[in-house]
Design an enzyme around this catalytic site. Structure first.
Site, mmCIF file in Angstrom:
data_model
loop_
_atom_site.group_PDB
_atom_site.id
_atom_site.type_symbol
_atom_site.label_atom_id
_atom_site.label_comp_id
_atom_site.label_asym_id
_atom_site.label_seq_id
_atom_site.Cartn_x
_atom_site.Cartn_y
_atom_site.Cartn_z
ATOM 1 N N CYS A 1 -35.093 -2.580 -48.341
ATOM 2 C CA CYS A 1 -36.210 -1.879 -49.008
ATOM 3 C C CYS A 1 -37.573 -2.481 -48.673
ATOM 4 O O CYS A 1 -38.604 -1.936 -49.068
ATOM 5 C CB CYS A 1 -35.995 -1.850 -50.519
ATOM 6 S SG CYS A 1 -34.580 -0.846 -50.997
ATOM 7 N N HIS B 1 -45.588 13.675 -50.632
ATOM 8 C CA HIS B 1 -45.883 13.428 -49.220
ATOM 9 C C HIS B 1 -46.938 12.333 -49.017
ATOM 10 O O HIS B 1 -47.854 12.477 -48.214
ATOM 11 C CB HIS B 1 -46.265 14.727 -48.501
ATOM 12 C CG HIS B 1 -45.085 15.603 -48.264
ATOM 13 N ND1 HIS B 1 -44.525 16.362 -49.254
ATOM 14 C CD2 HIS B 1 -44.344 15.800 -47.152
ATOM 15 C CE1 HIS B 1 -43.481 17.018 -48.755
ATOM 16 N NE2 HIS B 1 -43.338 16.690 -47.483
ATOM 17 N N GLU C 1 -34.236 7.995 -57.982
ATOM 18 C CA GLU C 1 -34.636 7.661 -56.616
ATOM 19 C C GLU C 1 -33.603 8.144 -55.603
ATOM 20 O O GLU C 1 -33.960 8.568 -54.506
ATOM 21 C CB GLU C 1 -34.823 6.146 -56.494
ATOM 22 C CG GLU C 1 -35.328 5.708 -55.137
ATOM 23 C CD GLU C 1 -35.544 4.221 -55.053
ATOM 24 O OE1 GLU C 1 -36.619 3.769 -55.473
ATOM 25 O OE2 GLU C 1 -34.631 3.514 -54.577
#
Length: 147
Positions: free
Chosen positions: A37, A78, A130
């Protein structure tokens, strides 16, 4: 969007509104223990907001659904979450763009809007998924009430 049952939160209010939304965004967690991550990667985040209150506004709403979507999806969709420097940074773990922090920051943004409304609703829960198998729930310790 797939319908889903969310954890419920007890609250003293008469009305409860839930708004589902999603946004696609990238992030990275700036800490060596974050493993993979640490690299820039993306998710389609699914968010559910739970708003509660006792009074409706002059249009008969607790809060406008479209405004909630603009605050969350409209801001984050985005984008690279790390670029939202007013919310996230790389120095303080409480401000890394982890799912836990994202949920808390969404709460703060939504509650700031709710505080401006005459009927003073409260955000009592933010759910952030998530991945298909991982989600977090943020609940403020004290729910704001207009006494």
């Amino acid at each position: 969007m797939l319908q889903q049952i969310y954890p419920q939160v007890a609250h003293p209010y008469s009305y409860e509104l839930n708004k589902d939304m999603n946004f696609a965004a990238a992030h990275f967690v700036p800490h060596e223990s974050a493993g993979k991550c640490q690299q820039v990667h993306g998710h389609t985040y699914f968010v559910n907001l739970t708003i509660a209150g006792d009074e409706l506004d002059s249009s008969g709403f607790l809060v406008n659904f479209a405004r909630l979507k603009k605050i969350v999806s409209g801001q984050f969709d985005h984008t690279l979450l790390n670029d939202h420097k007013e919310l996230f940074n790389e120095e303080d773990a409480n401000d890394f763009p982890t799912s836990e922090v994202i949920a808390r920051k969404i709460y703060e943004l939504v509650q700031a809007h709710l505080d401006e409304l005459e009927n003073k609703p409260a955000c009592v829960q933010v759910f952030v998924r998530e991945t298909p198998t991982s989600y977090v729930v943020y609940r403020p310790k004290k729910v704001k009430r207009d006494e």
